[in-house]
Design an enzyme around this catalytic site. Structure first.
Site, mmCIF file in Angstrom:
data_model
loop_
_atom_site.group_PDB
_atom_site.id
_atom_site.type_symbol
_atom_site.label_atom_id
_atom_site.label_comp_id
_atom_site.label_asym_id
_atom_site.label_seq_id
_atom_site.Cartn_x
_atom_site.Cartn_y
_atom_site.Cartn_z
ATOM 1 N N MET A 33 -28.391 116.758 34.332
ATOM 2 C CA MET A 33 -29.027 115.757 33.475
ATOM 3 C C MET A 33 -28.151 115.461 32.254
ATOM 4 S SD MET A 33 -33.105 116.256 33.839
ATOM 5 C CE MET A 33 -33.324 117.558 32.648
ATOM 6 N N HIS A 40 -22.804 124.023 32.897
ATOM 7 C CA HIS A 40 -22.545 122.946 33.865
ATOM 8 C C HIS A 40 -21.094 122.993 34.342
ATOM 9 C CE1 HIS A 40 -25.746 120.916 31.257
ATOM 10 N NE2 HIS A 40 -26.306 120.897 32.446
ATOM 11 N N GLN A 156 -36.046 126.838 40.508
ATOM 12 C CA GLN A 156 -35.562 125.542 41.004
ATOM 13 C C GLN A 156 -34.579 125.741 42.158
ATOM 14 O OE1 GLN A 156 -34.427 122.189 38.309
ATOM 15 N NE2 GLN A 156 -32.367 122.868 38.753
HETATM 16 P P1 AMP Z 1 -29.621 120.446 33.882
HETATM 17 O O1 AMP Z 1 -28.627 119.478 33.346
HETATM 18 O O2 AMP Z 1 -30.249 121.314 32.840
HETATM 19 O O3 AMP Z 1 -30.605 119.820 34.833
HETATM 20 O O4 AMP Z 1 -28.782 121.449 34.757
HETATM 21 C C1 AMP Z 1 -27.931 121.009 35.789
HETATM 22 C C2 AMP Z 1 -27.468 122.188 36.601
HETATM 23 O O5 AMP Z 1 -26.760 123.091 35.741
HETATM 24 C C3 AMP Z 1 -28.635 122.979 37.200
HETATM 25 O O6 AMP Z 1 -28.275 123.401 38.509
HETATM 26 C C4 AMP Z 1 -28.766 124.135 36.248
HETATM 27 O O7 AMP Z 1 -29.320 125.281 36.848
HETATM 28 C C5 AMP Z 1 -27.316 124.380 35.857
HETATM 29 N N1 AMP Z 1 -27.221 125.109 34.594
HETATM 30 C C6 AMP Z 1 -27.841 124.803 33.425
HETATM 31 N N2 AMP Z 1 -27.565 125.750 32.495
HETATM 32 C C7 AMP Z 1 -26.753 126.660 33.095
HETATM 33 C C8 AMP Z 1 -26.135 127.882 32.662
HETATM 34 N N3 AMP Z 1 -26.286 128.350 31.428
HETATM 35 N N4 AMP Z 1 -25.366 128.556 33.549
HETATM 36 C C9 AMP Z 1 -25.210 128.099 34.820
HETATM 37 N N5 AMP Z 1 -25.763 126.965 35.284
HETATM 38 C C10 AMP Z 1 -26.532 126.255 34.434
#
Ligand code: AMP
Length: 288
Positions: A33, A40, A156
């Site tokens: 997102m 990310h 998720q």
């Molecule tokens: P989001 O932008 O929050 O929807 O996250 C996008 C992807 O990045 C999802 O698969 C999340 O699980 C992953 N993600 C978010 N924060 C972290 C983190 N601290 N470490 C690893 N992956 C992450």
């Protein structure tokens, strides 16, 4: 530095994927997102290990936010995001407008049971319907060989693995480990909401998780450990939604010590809701 190609339509992204395949490349998709951080980027680097052509999607998905939640306030910074992704040599970025994903008359929801039940769904009943629907659409739009998600959002990840298997979506799903700040706080786009003092307090979440894991690993009764952890978070100023031990794959409750178990937590600090999780059985490098 040549930046990634930016696609706003499914058709344009598909054309690029077809061309990459025709050139013999494997394709990886990293859905996000935006408001990208090192968590990310770790997934993007992992994607590179699996594919010659890496696509990152940036879409703040309205259907996974309740009307009372932070959709409007959610951080958006596509210029910074594109710079970071250019630095990693990403080939394509899919940044669709909402109408590309949800055309007028859109009437479909991917509804998942099993691992989607409880935990996040208890306080966010709309959430996994929104996530499963948009991830299904993104996977079918890009049809990558592999898609990578973070263990940070552990429920998720389990839900995505479940519906991908159930719907025979021909994409390999990989999970990447949680990337943390130095004090252990899991990186999250929402950490930007935390003021200085709340940011300091937030480190209590990984501390409580880590201590719970150690004590359960050492054979203490999980229910006692989790009740004490909840009390510590509450004393620290959190409103705790859950702190629970669950099976690492099905997310069914487990009370005995199990190598496959994970402790998952969600707690609100002021208006900011933090989620995190760690697995039992300690890896060599500390945080897990
Ligand atoms: P989001 O932008 O929050 O929807 O996250 C996008 C992807 O990045 C999802 O698969 C999340 O699980 C992953 N993600 C978010 N924060 C972290 C983190 N601290 N470490 C690893 N992956 C992450």
């Amino acid at each position: 530095m040549i930046g990634p190609k930016v696609y706003e339509t499914v058709a344009d992204m598909r054309q690029a994927v077809d061309a990459a395949r025709a050139a013999g490349e494997r394709v990886a998709l990293v859905p996000t997102m935006g408001a990208l951080h090192e968590g990310h980027l770790s997934l993007v680097r992992a994607a590179r290990e699996h594919a010659g052509h890496v696509i990152v999607s940036i879409f703040v998905n309205p259907t996974q936010f309740a009307p009372t939640e932070d959709f409007d306030a959610y951080p958006r910074d596509s210029e910074a995001d594109l710079k970071l992704l250019a630095g990693l040599g990403v080939e394509g970025v899919f940044m669709p407008p909402a109408t590309e994903i949800y055309p007028p008359g859109f009437a479909t929801v991917v509804s998942v049971g099993g691992p989607a039940e409880g935990l996040e769904s208890a306080t966010r009943p709309h959430f996994f319907g929104g996530v499963a629907t948009v991830v299904t659409k993104l996977l079918l739009a890009a049809l990558p060989d592999v898609a990578i998600f973070g263990e940070k959002d552990y429920q998720q990840l389990c839900v995505i693995r479940r519906f991908v298997r159930d719907l025979d979506i021909p994409v390999e799903i990989l999970g990447g480990p949680t990337v943390r700040e130095e004090d252990g706080l899991a990186m999250s786009s929402r950490n930007r909401y935390l003021g200085t003092e709340a940011r300091r307090t937030a480190a209590l979440v990984p501390q409580v998780l880590n201590e719970a894991i150690e004590r359960i690993d050492a054979g203490e009764e999980a229910s006692t450990v989790l009740a004490e952890g909840t009390a510590r978070l509450t004393q620290g100023g959190f409103a705790v939604d859950y702190l629970e031990l669950r099976d690492a794959e099905t997310l069914a409750p487990v009370d005995a010590q199990s190598a496959r178990a994970r402790v998952l937590v969600a707690a609100k600090l002021g208006q900011t809701r933090l989620i995190d999780n760690m697995s039992l059985a300690r890896p060599a490098n500390g945080w897990r």
